[in-house]
Scaffold this motif. Structure first.
Motif: not given
Length: 478
Positions: A202-205, A237-238, A422-427, A436-439
């Motif tokens: 999860e990304p952090t707040a 995002f970190g 960070p492993q995430c994508s941006f739309i 989209t980053a959580s799972g």
């Protein structure tokens, strides 16, 4: 297979292998595509780690550095990893070289074989490490006459893929592993306390807040490609945090959860190309759709089993079903970066989740980490069934070896990273940005075991008992 006490990592490990009364499951047990999301620092405990392969950087098509950063492995790196694994194991011979739809594993005889290895300082051979080539456990049989529990399922000879994964020659599916079975038995009570086995990345707040601030200052011109912003967005995002519950976090079982979660999101977010026709990334599906910066789709993998069937006397149990399904819901992102969910689901995210579930078997053959995930789910259900229904007490078997009560087996230990880059994508849609980053992964084995149905015809499976009373801990049933 080489001796467990050969090729130590260091002199401390060498000395401990002489003094210890325990033996380690070989480091071979971790040599699959699971390593790619992990810092491969290895903790050796009372005995030598065995094959000494845990510090390899390339496996499963991905290279990792000591900080846990990942990149695609070169073909040469994949080749070297496969060569290392092939040198460490022997091909199956005799009956193990034949596929069967009904291989039987005796837990009583398996434990006795492990005791003998321990007492004689012998080797943990390939057939034991790979549970005689089992691809799945479909039946659990209570053998009261012999104070035993039998595990029954299809099995195949194994081989090493080009990326180092050990799979069945016919199906291409990852083989079941002894150390995952041990981890499953030892996790039952912890999973009961924790409400199941869970993993999330999860990304952090704080990271969400920084990203929100970054995006406030972004002004895209009409038609401008936002790709140039992604490096800055990832930096804002970190790191993403890894959390685990219900299972030993330093086990291969836990690494499987982390790796499968990581790879699922990489496919969903187009960070790696989908290897399966008909399974596009979520980003591809969401192009030019209306997006909201306050919402973010989350995906996780959960158990997907039929009702557990049993005969009238509870002597024979059947576990069936695909094993894994992908689920989704929307995260609602607050101004302070915290998230909550009200159960709403994005129709496109649901479509992607359903497509991955539909394509899961095909995906598992291309990316063995997903078959490994199904394997550990199967083993969690089996261990929970035996414990919850007290099948060991009914049969009169003492599972102390597999449950770790006598400290005879020392499994491999790995340090998991606390965070990942960070492993995430941006739309960028018509209404703003969606990240989209959580799972995660959620294994509720207790819920599976509680869902039971009676099938009297299962009693016919008593024929899998060892009529010849051989000393071997596995055989092929009729």
């Amino acid at each position: 297979m080489r001796s467990l006490f050969r090729r130590p990592f260091n002199t401390t490990s060498r000395q401990s292998s002489v003094n210890s009364r325990r033996f380690d499951l070989p480091r071979l047990a971790g040599l699959t595509c699971l390593m790619f999301v992990l810092s491969m620092t290895v903790v050796t405990t009372t005995a030598n780690a065995g094959l000494g392969l845990g510090n390899q950087g390339a496996v499963g098509g991905v290279m990792i550095d000591p900080g846990g950063n990942v990149r695609a492995a070169t073909l040469q790196e994949q080749k070297e990893m496969a060569e290392t694994v092939r040198a460490a194991i022997q091909g199956p011979t005799g009956d193990l070289a034949d596929a069967t739809g009904k291989r039987v594993v005796s837990l009583a005889k398996l434990q006795q074989a492990l005791r003998e290895m321990h007492e004689t300082g012998g080797r943990l051979d390939d057939e034991t490490a790979f549970l005689a080539g089992l691809q799945r456990i479909e039946y659990v049989v209570v053998d009261e006459e012999n104070n035993d529990i039998l595990l029954v399922g299809p099995a195949e000879p194994w081989e090493v893929r080009a990326d180092g994964a050990v799979v069945g020659k016919q199906s291409g599916g990852s083989v079941l592993r002894l150390d995952d079975l041990v981890a499953a038995f030892r996790s039952v009570e912890e999973a009961r306390r924790e409400g199941g086995i869970r993993c999330s990345i999860e990304p952090t707040a704080e990271g969400r807040q920084r990203l929100r601030g970054f995006l406030k200052n972004v002004k895209l011109r009409p038609g401008q490609n936002p790709a140039f912003l992604e490096a800055g967005m990832r930096e804002a995002f970190g790191p993403q945090m890894v959390t685990l519950a219900g299972v030993a976090p330093d086990s291969r079982f836990a690494r499987t959860l982390v790796a499968a979660d990581f790879e699922m999101k990489r496919i969903a977010m187009a960070l790696t190309e989908s290897p399966v026709k008909g399974l596009p990334s979520y980003l591809e599906m969401a192009k030019n759709k209306r997006q909201s910066a306050a919402q973010s789709p989350r995906w996780w993998m959960a158990c997907n089993y039929d009702a557990v069937a049993r005969d009238a006397d509870g002597q024979v149990w059947k576990i069936s079903g695909q094993g894994v399904k992908t689920m989704t819901e929307e995260d609602i992102v607050a101004a302070d970066g915290s998230v909550e969910s009200d159960g709403r689901k994005d129709p496109l995210a649901v479509k992607w989740a359903d497509t991955m579930t539909e394509k899961y078997d095909a995906l598992s053959k291309e990316r063995p980490v997903f078959r490994d995930l199904r394997n550990v789910m199967d083993l969690a259900v089996i261990a929970t069934l035996i414990t919850q229904e007290q099948l060991d007490q009914r049969s009169g078997i003492d599972l102390n070896v597999l449950r770790g009560g006598d400290s005879l087996i020392e499994t491999a230990h790995y340090v998991l990273p606390q965070s990942l880059a960070p492993q995430c994508s941006f739309i960028h849609g018509r209404a703003g940005w969606t990240v989209t980053a959580s799972g995660g992964v959620n294994i509720n084995a207790f819920g599976i075991v509680e869902n039971q149905v009676e099938q009297p015809e299962l009693q016919t499976l008593v024929s899998v008992r060892d009529a010849d009373h051989s000393s071997r801990w596995w055989w092929d049933g009729k």
